[in-house]
Design a protein around this motif. Structure first.
Motif, short mmCIF file in Angstrom:
data_model
loop_
_atom_site.label_atom_id
_atom_site.label_comp_id
_atom_site.label_asym_id
_atom_site.label_seq_id
_atom_site.Cartn_x
_atom_site.Cartn_y
_atom_site.Cartn_z
N GLU A 178 -18.99 -5.72 26.43
CA GLU A 178 -19.61 -4.71 25.57
C GLU A 178 -18.97 -4.73 24.19
OE1 GLU A 178 -19.19 -1.01 27.59
OE2 GLU A 178 -20.29 -1.67 29.37
N CYS A 179 -19.77 -4.52 23.16
CA CYS A 179 -19.30 -4.50 21.78
C CYS A 179 -18.32 -3.35 21.58
CB CYS A 179 -20.49 -4.35 20.83
SG CYS A 179 -20.03 -4.24 19.08
N CYS A 180 -17.31 -3.57 20.74
CA CYS A 180 -16.33 -2.52 20.46
C CYS A 180 -16.84 -1.51 19.43
CB CYS A 180 -15.03 -3.13 19.96
SG CYS A 180 -15.12 -3.82 18.28
N GLY A 181 -17.96 -1.85 18.77
CA GLY A 181 -18.53 -0.93 17.81
C GLY A 181 -18.23 -1.22 16.36
N PHE A 182 -17.40 -2.22 16.10
CA PHE A 182 -17.06 -2.50 14.70
C PHE A 182 -18.27 -3.10 13.97
CE2 PHE A 182 -15.31 -5.36 11.40
CZ PHE A 182 -14.88 -4.38 10.53
N GLY A 183 -18.58 -4.34 14.25
CA GLY A 183 -19.78 -4.95 13.70
C GLY A 183 -19.85 -4.98 12.19
N GLY A 184 -18.70 -5.08 11.51
CA GLY A 184 -18.72 -5.14 10.05
C GLY A 184 -19.29 -3.88 9.43
N LYS A 201 -14.30 1.38 24.58
CA LYS A 201 -13.48 0.18 24.74
C LYS A 201 -12.01 0.56 24.97
CE LYS A 201 -14.87 -3.40 24.30
NZ LYS A 201 -15.36 -4.45 25.23
N ILE A 202 -11.52 1.53 24.21
CA ILE A 202 -10.13 1.97 24.36
C ILE A 202 -9.91 2.60 25.73
CG2 ILE A 202 -8.41 3.60 23.50
CD1 ILE A 202 -9.69 3.12 20.69
N ASP A 203 -10.85 3.44 26.16
CA ASP A 203 -10.72 4.07 27.48
C ASP A 203 -10.68 3.01 28.57
OD1 ASP A 203 -10.74 6.56 26.29
OD2 ASP A 203 -12.85 6.96 26.72
N ASN A 204 -11.52 2.00 28.45
CA ASN A 204 -11.52 0.92 29.44
C ASN A 204 -10.19 0.15 29.43
OD1 ASN A 204 -14.08 1.48 30.41
ND2 ASN A 204 -15.10 0.01 29.06
N ALA A 205 -9.68 -0.10 28.23
CA ALA A 205 -8.40 -0.81 28.12
C ALA A 205 -7.27 0.01 28.75
CB ALA A 205 -8.10 -1.13 26.66
N ARG A 206 -7.27 1.30 28.47
CA ARG A 206 -6.21 2.16 29.02
C ARG A 206 -6.29 2.26 30.54
NH1 ARG A 206 -5.06 7.60 25.71
NH2 ARG A 206 -3.36 7.55 27.23
N SER A 207 -7.51 2.18 31.06
CA SER A 207 -7.68 2.28 32.51
C SER A 207 -7.02 1.12 33.25
CB SER A 207 -9.17 2.34 32.87
OG SER A 207 -9.78 1.05 32.76
N THR A 208 -6.78 0.02 32.56
CA THR A 208 -6.13 -1.13 33.21
C THR A 208 -4.62 -0.94 33.34
OG1 THR A 208 -5.66 -2.36 31.15
CG2 THR A 208 -7.86 -2.63 32.12
N ALA A 210 -2.65 -1.69 31.00
CA ALA A 210 -2.04 -2.67 30.10
C ALA A 210 -1.46 -1.96 28.87
CB ALA A 210 -3.07 -3.71 29.67
N ARG A 211 -0.42 -2.54 28.32
CA ARG A 211 0.18 -1.98 27.12
C ARG A 211 -0.28 -2.70 25.86
NH1 ARG A 211 4.30 1.44 28.17
NH2 ARG A 211 3.69 2.21 26.11
N VAL A 212 -0.97 -3.83 26.04
CA VAL A 212 -1.45 -4.62 24.90
C VAL A 212 -2.93 -4.91 25.06
CG1 VAL A 212 -1.28 -6.82 23.67
CG2 VAL A 212 0.79 -5.68 24.46
N LEU A 213 -3.69 -4.61 24.02
CA LEU A 213 -5.11 -4.98 23.96
C LEU A 213 -5.20 -6.19 23.04
CD1 LEU A 213 -8.12 -4.55 24.45
CD2 LEU A 213 -8.12 -2.87 22.57
N GLY A 226 -6.97 1.30 14.81
CA GLY A 226 -7.00 2.52 14.00
C GLY A 226 -7.23 3.75 14.87
N MET A 227 -8.13 3.63 15.82
CA MET A 227 -8.40 4.73 16.73
C MET A 227 -7.22 4.96 17.67
SD MET A 227 -12.43 4.01 17.63
CE MET A 227 -12.59 5.57 18.50
N ILE A 228 -6.62 3.86 18.15
CA ILE A 228 -5.48 3.97 19.06
C ILE A 228 -4.32 4.70 18.38
CG2 ILE A 228 -3.67 2.63 20.21
CD1 ILE A 228 -5.86 0.49 20.74
N SER A 229 -4.04 4.33 17.13
CA SER A 229 -2.90 4.93 16.43
C SER A 229 -3.11 6.42 16.17
CB SER A 229 -2.65 4.19 15.11
OG SER A 229 -3.75 4.33 14.23
N ARG A 230 -4.36 6.80 15.89
CA ARG A 230 -4.63 8.22 15.65
C ARG A 230 -4.50 9.05 16.92
NH1 ARG A 230 -8.25 5.82 12.05
NH2 ARG A 230 -9.98 5.84 13.53
N GLN A 231 -4.70 8.41 18.06
CA GLN A 231 -4.57 9.10 19.34
C GLN A 231 -3.17 9.00 19.93
OE1 GLN A 231 -7.65 7.52 21.93
NE2 GLN A 231 -9.16 7.59 20.29
#
Length: 262
Positions: A178-184, A201-208, A210-213, A226-231
């Motif tokens: 699935e697209c992360c939503g950036f798309g330029g 995408k972040i929620d899915n990554a966190r569900s694993t 993993a500490r690195v995306l 950018g979204m990860i750092s704000r959260q």
């Protein structure tokens, strides 16, 4: 073998460590890398926002700057896709409109397309390696960016490279395709939708757990990080090249990221 690094605008301006990592990695594998200082934007931003005629000089410039190299390697699937997929389209359209007489757009596209490779393609298909001698003792999940996945058809090349990294535990990312939503410019024109896709995408990554995306395109990683750092999430976005450049003697670490991965 003469290899040029096509760094791309995002990496040049915002993520120079990725470019350094590519050089470190390729030189470790015995490749002599040159950085043509005359390189500019590939024209993707112009092309994607409808300024296609304005992008044409950049096609000719790209071919001129990288002429004479056996391979041109970029740590960006989107920019490589621009060269390989859209340069020929631009040349065909210009010819059909009668605008390319004597201007060499078709010749420029023909020269640029076969020599241009995304980093993982070059490693696996040209150098024939998957174990690049990397060491990265962290849990990682991999996000395949859309251009690499759909336009370049990178397939499992990035994952094969990650699986060969010593110390790395690779965890499957739910909804990976699935697209992360950036798309330029999509992120600019549709910010709410873009942010929602990024959050998925972040929620899915966190569900694993993993500490690195990991990703192979810093434009997508910029959006997500950018979204990860704000959260203040316990997750870090890292370009694949920086993981592959890391060794036990010289582990991954920059002033911006030191101490953020555990």
């Amino acid at each position: 073998m003469r290899v040029a690094l096509f760094l791309t605008c995002v990496n040049d301006l915002l993520y120079p460590d990725t470019g350094r990592a590519v050089v470190t990695l390729l030189e470790r594998l015995g490749v002599e890398v040159d950085f043509p200082a005359g390189q500019t934007c590939c024209g993707q931003a112009h092309y994607n926002t409808g300024y296609r005629h304005e992008a044409e000089p950049l096609v000719r410039r790209h071919a001129e700057v990288f002429a004479g190299y056996d391979y041109v390697v970029a740590p960006s699937g989107s920019c490589v896709a621009m060269v390989r997929d859209n340069y020929p389209r631009m040349a065909e359209r210009a010819a059909a409109e009668g605008r390319d007489s004597g201007r060499g757009l078709a010749a420029a596209a023909a020269a640029a397309v076969p020599q241009t490779y995304e980093l993982t393609e070059f490693l696996v298909d040209v150098l024939g390696v998957t174990d690049v001698g990397a060491y990265f003792p962290h849990t990682v999940t991999y996000h395949p960016s859309c251009h690499g996945l759909r336009m370049l058809g990178l397939g499992d090349r990035p994952r094969r490279l990650l699986q060969a990294v010593r110390g790395l535990e690779l965890r499957e990312l739910p909804g990976a395709q699935e697209c992360c939503g950036f798309g330029g410019t999509f992120a600019v024109k549709n910010p709410d939708v873009s942010a929602a896709m990024g959050q998925d995408k972040i929620d899915n990554a966190r569900s694993t757990g993993a500490r690195v995306l990991c990703g192979a395109d810093n434009s997508c990683l910029m959006h997500l990080d950018g979204m990860i750092s704000r959260q203040n999430a316990p997750l870090r976005a890292v370009h694949l090249a920086e993981i592959l450049a890391s060794t036990q003697e010289h582990p991954y670490q920059t002033p911006e990221t030191a101490g953020k991965i555990r």
